[in-house]
Design a protein around this motif. Structure first.
Motif, PDB file in Angstrom:
ATOM      1  N   ILE A 239       0.833  -1.208   0.000  1.00  0.00           N
ATOM      2  CA  ILE A 239       0.000   0.000   0.000  1.00  0.00           C
ATOM      3  C   ILE A 239       0.864   1.253   0.000  1.00  0.00           C
ATOM      4  O   ILE A 239       0.624   2.201  -0.759  1.00  0.00           O
ATOM      5  CB  ILE A 239      -0.944  -0.016   1.222  1.00  0.00           C
ATOM      6  CG1 ILE A 239      -1.982  -1.134   1.070  1.00  0.00           C
ATOM      7  CG2 ILE A 239      -1.642   1.337   1.370  1.00  0.00           C
ATOM      8  CD1 ILE A 239      -2.826  -1.354   2.302  1.00  0.00           C
ATOM      9  N   TYR A 240       1.902   1.268   0.845  1.00  0.00           N
ATOM     10  CA  TYR A 240       2.802   2.422   0.881  1.00  0.00           C
ATOM     11  C   TYR A 240       3.460   2.652  -0.474  1.00  0.00           C
ATOM     12  O   TYR A 240       3.603   3.789  -0.940  1.00  0.00           O
ATOM     13  CB  TYR A 240       3.883   2.218   1.947  1.00  0.00           C
ATOM     14  CG  TYR A 240       3.498   2.711   3.319  1.00  0.00           C
ATOM     15  CD1 TYR A 240       3.058   4.023   3.518  1.00  0.00           C
ATOM     16  CD2 TYR A 240       3.590   1.877   4.431  1.00  0.00           C
ATOM     17  CE1 TYR A 240       2.711   4.481   4.778  1.00  0.00           C
ATOM     18  CE2 TYR A 240       3.244   2.327   5.698  1.00  0.00           C
ATOM     19  CZ  TYR A 240       2.805   3.628   5.860  1.00  0.00           C
ATOM     20  OH  TYR A 240       2.465   4.078   7.103  1.00  0.00           O
ATOM     21  N   LYS A 242       2.307   1.950  -3.392  1.00  0.00           N
ATOM     22  CA  LYS A 242       1.346   2.498  -4.346  1.00  0.00           C
ATOM     23  C   LYS A 242       1.053   3.963  -4.053  1.00  0.00           C
ATOM     24  O   LYS A 242       0.848   4.758  -4.974  1.00  0.00           O
ATOM     25  CB  LYS A 242       0.064   1.666  -4.313  1.00  0.00           C
ATOM     26  CG  LYS A 242       0.248   0.280  -4.916  1.00  0.00           C
ATOM     27  CD  LYS A 242      -1.045  -0.513  -4.943  1.00  0.00           C
ATOM     28  CE  LYS A 242      -0.809  -1.865  -5.605  1.00  0.00           C
ATOM     29  NZ  LYS A 242      -2.034  -2.691  -5.656  1.00  0.00           N
ATOM     30  N   VAL A 243       1.013   4.313  -2.773  1.00  0.00           N
ATOM     31  CA  VAL A 243       0.810   5.720  -2.414  1.00  0.00           C
ATOM     32  C   VAL A 243       1.952   6.571  -2.947  1.00  0.00           C
ATOM     33  O   VAL A 243       1.751   7.684  -3.455  1.00  0.00           O
ATOM     34  CB  VAL A 243       0.685   5.871  -0.885  1.00  0.00           C
ATOM     35  CG1 VAL A 243       0.736   7.340  -0.482  1.00  0.00           C
ATOM     36  CG2 VAL A 243      -0.610   5.237  -0.394  1.00  0.00           C
ATOM     37  N   GLU A 248      -1.069  12.336  -5.871  1.00  0.00           N
ATOM     38  CA  GLU A 248      -2.119  12.434  -4.854  1.00  0.00           C
ATOM     39  C   GLU A 248      -3.518  12.401  -5.452  1.00  0.00           C
ATOM     40  O   GLU A 248      -4.445  11.855  -4.849  1.00  0.00           O
ATOM     41  CB  GLU A 248      -1.925  13.716  -4.044  1.00  0.00           C
ATOM     42  CG  GLU A 248      -2.865  13.833  -2.856  1.00  0.00           C
ATOM     43  CD  GLU A 248      -2.512  14.997  -1.960  1.00  0.00           C
ATOM     44  OE1 GLU A 248      -3.310  15.318  -1.073  1.00  0.00           O
ATOM     45  OE2 GLU A 248      -1.425  15.589  -2.160  1.00  0.00           O
ATOM     46  N   TRP A 251      -5.036   8.883  -5.649  1.00  0.00           N
ATOM     47  CA  TRP A 251      -5.076   8.057  -4.446  1.00  0.00           C
ATOM     48  C   TRP A 251      -6.445   7.413  -4.226  1.00  0.00           C
ATOM     49  O   TRP A 251      -6.581   6.498  -3.420  1.00  0.00           O
ATOM     50  CB  TRP A 251      -4.697   8.898  -3.226  1.00  0.00           C
ATOM     51  CG  TRP A 251      -3.221   9.130  -3.126  1.00  0.00           C
ATOM     52  CD1 TRP A 251      -2.261   8.707  -3.992  1.00  0.00           C
ATOM     53  CD2 TRP A 251      -2.543   9.859  -2.103  1.00  0.00           C
ATOM     54  NE1 TRP A 251      -1.016   9.124  -3.596  1.00  0.00           N
ATOM     55  CE2 TRP A 251      -1.156   9.838  -2.427  1.00  0.00           C
ATOM     56  CE3 TRP A 251      -2.952  10.535  -0.964  1.00  0.00           C
ATOM     57  CZ2 TRP A 251      -0.196  10.455  -1.639  1.00  0.00           C
ATOM     58  CZ3 TRP A 251      -1.995  11.157  -0.167  1.00  0.00           C
ATOM     59  CH2 TRP A 251      -0.629  11.116  -0.505  1.00  0.00           C
ATOM     60  N   VAL A 254      -6.251   3.811  -4.767  1.00  0.00           N
ATOM     61  CA  VAL A 254      -5.612   3.102  -3.657  1.00  0.00           C
ATOM     62  C   VAL A 254      -6.600   2.922  -2.510  1.00  0.00           C
ATOM     63  O   VAL A 254      -6.672   1.853  -1.893  1.00  0.00           O
ATOM     64  CB  VAL A 254      -4.363   3.861  -3.172  1.00  0.00           C
ATOM     65  CG1 VAL A 254      -3.713   3.122  -2.003  1.00  0.00           C
ATOM     66  CG2 VAL A 254      -3.362   4.026  -4.311  1.00  0.00           C
ATOM     67  N   LEU A 255      -7.387   3.953  -2.231  1.00  0.00           N
ATOM     68  CA  LEU A 255      -8.387   3.859  -1.165  1.00  0.00           C
ATOM     69  C   LEU A 255      -9.436   2.800  -1.489  1.00  0.00           C
ATOM     70  O   LEU A 255      -9.877   2.056  -0.601  1.00  0.00           O
ATOM     71  CB  LEU A 255      -9.058   5.218  -0.954  1.00  0.00           C
ATOM     72  CG  LEU A 255      -8.172   6.322  -0.368  1.00  0.00           C
ATOM     73  CD1 LEU A 255      -8.930   7.646  -0.320  1.00  0.00           C
ATOM     74  CD2 LEU A 255      -7.693   5.943   1.033  1.00  0.00           C
ATOM     75  N   SER A 307       7.405   5.068   4.320  1.00  0.00           N
ATOM     76  CA  SER A 307       6.558   6.066   4.973  1.00  0.00           C
ATOM     77  C   SER A 307       7.196   7.446   4.990  1.00  0.00           C
ATOM     78  O   SER A 307       6.509   8.461   5.038  1.00  0.00           O
ATOM     79  CB  SER A 307       6.244   5.630   6.409  1.00  0.00           C
ATOM     80  OG  SER A 307       7.436   5.541   7.173  1.00  0.00           O
TER      81      SER A 307
END
Length: 318
Positions: A239-240, A242-243, A248, A251, A254-255, A307
């Protein structure tokens, strides 16, 4: 007088799972969902017959459900051949490619068949199942064999009988072989979520171990469960990544993927999978524990890098 063995129709057995599942949560609830999926497939076939129409989605239902009745009612000479075909249809040309829902249907289908065989003491067919697990051939699909072995193990554990240890040992050994192969093929490559077959096998191993009941400790099972928890149940690194990869404004995708994962079977079984992991870890030797702890440490480091946005981290090679 000895209690007469009872053989249930498939629908009755599945409905009993749904009733139990409606009163409980966790893994039993997921079992209920799997049972409902099988009943829906059976309803689809009945609808196909009534309307004299056969569509693509009926093919998978036909393959799964008819096999169940064929296995439970066939004579011994046909039983082995039917089981061979069932374990070979995935991955073949024109056949299904394999999915979690199909794996769970297979697990509970074999559980139902074997529960009847154990209750009826059908020793000839039981011996054929043991023979098959000990002599898997190249046409058999790994995830299908795994889920079949898990279904057998679940049936034995739920029977409460100690008279089938030889069969239980064969099932556990087959699961261990699949887990060893999985650990072997995941060495040396970056786990970035782009390996659907590996992901399927990882999830199936985790679900098989969570649903089959008590298993003897094996290092390959411990490592497989650790990898499944780190990459499939809680795929934080993926997930990180892909973020970081998408701008932005994108996103939302991704959500949506996160929401889909939160409703998935593998995430809903997180508690049961973690329980299976803890049981294996409690019996592990120091070497195996260190291996698992190293995996967790490497993942933590990669998550920290991801992160903070300092790089496109990926699952470190092992």
């Amino acid at each position: 007088m000895a209690k007469q063995a009872q053989s249930f129709f498939l629908e009755e057995w599945l409905l009993s799972i749904i009733v139990i599942g409606s009163n409980k949560s966790g893994s039993v609830h997921s079992s209920s969902s799997s049972a409902q999926a099988i009943i829906q497939a059976w309803a689809d076939l009945r609808d196909s017959f009534q309307h004299q129409a056969f569509h693509t989605h009926h093919l998978q239902a036909l393959r799964i459900l008819v096999f169940g009745y064929a296995l439970s009612s066939s004579v011994s000479t046909c039983f082995r051949r039917t089981l061979d075909i069932l374990l070979s249809i995935w991955g073949q040309e024109g056949g299904p490619s394999g999915s979690i829902s199909q794996g769970l249907m297979l697990l509970h289908l074999i559980e139902w068949v074997m529960s009847n065989l154990l209750n009826l003491r059908s020793l000839d067919k039981i011996d054929l199942v043991k023979e098959l697990l000990e002599s898997v051939n190249r046409t058999h699909c790994s995830f299908a064999v795994l889920m079949a072995a898990a279904g057998l193990l679940r049936a034995i554990n739920r029977s409460g009988s100690s008279g089938f240890m030889h069969l239980k040992n064969s099932a556990e050994e087959r699961i261990e072989i699949v887990a060893k192969d999985f650990v072997s093929i995941t060495k040396g490559f970056d786990y970035n979520g782009n390996h659907p077959r590996v992901s399927l096998l990882s999830q199936c191993i985790a679900l098989a171990l969570a649903r089959s009941g008590s298993l003897s400790y094996k290092s390959s099972l411990l490592v497989s469960l650790a990898l499944a928890l780190l990459t499939e149940v809680f795929p934080l690194l993926c997930i990180y990544n892909k973020v970081l990869k998408f701008p932005e404004e994108n996103w939302t995708a991704v959500l949506d993927e996160i929401k889909h994962h939160l409703s998935s079977v593998i995430f809903k079984e997180a508690g049961a999978i973690t329980g299976a992991f803890c049981n294996q870890y409690a019996s592990a030797d120091e070497c195996s524990r260190s291996t698992v702890e190293n995996h967790m440490g490497l993942l933590s480091g990669s998550l920290l890098v991801a992160s903070t946005g300092k790089g496109d981290a990926c699952w470190p090679g092992r």
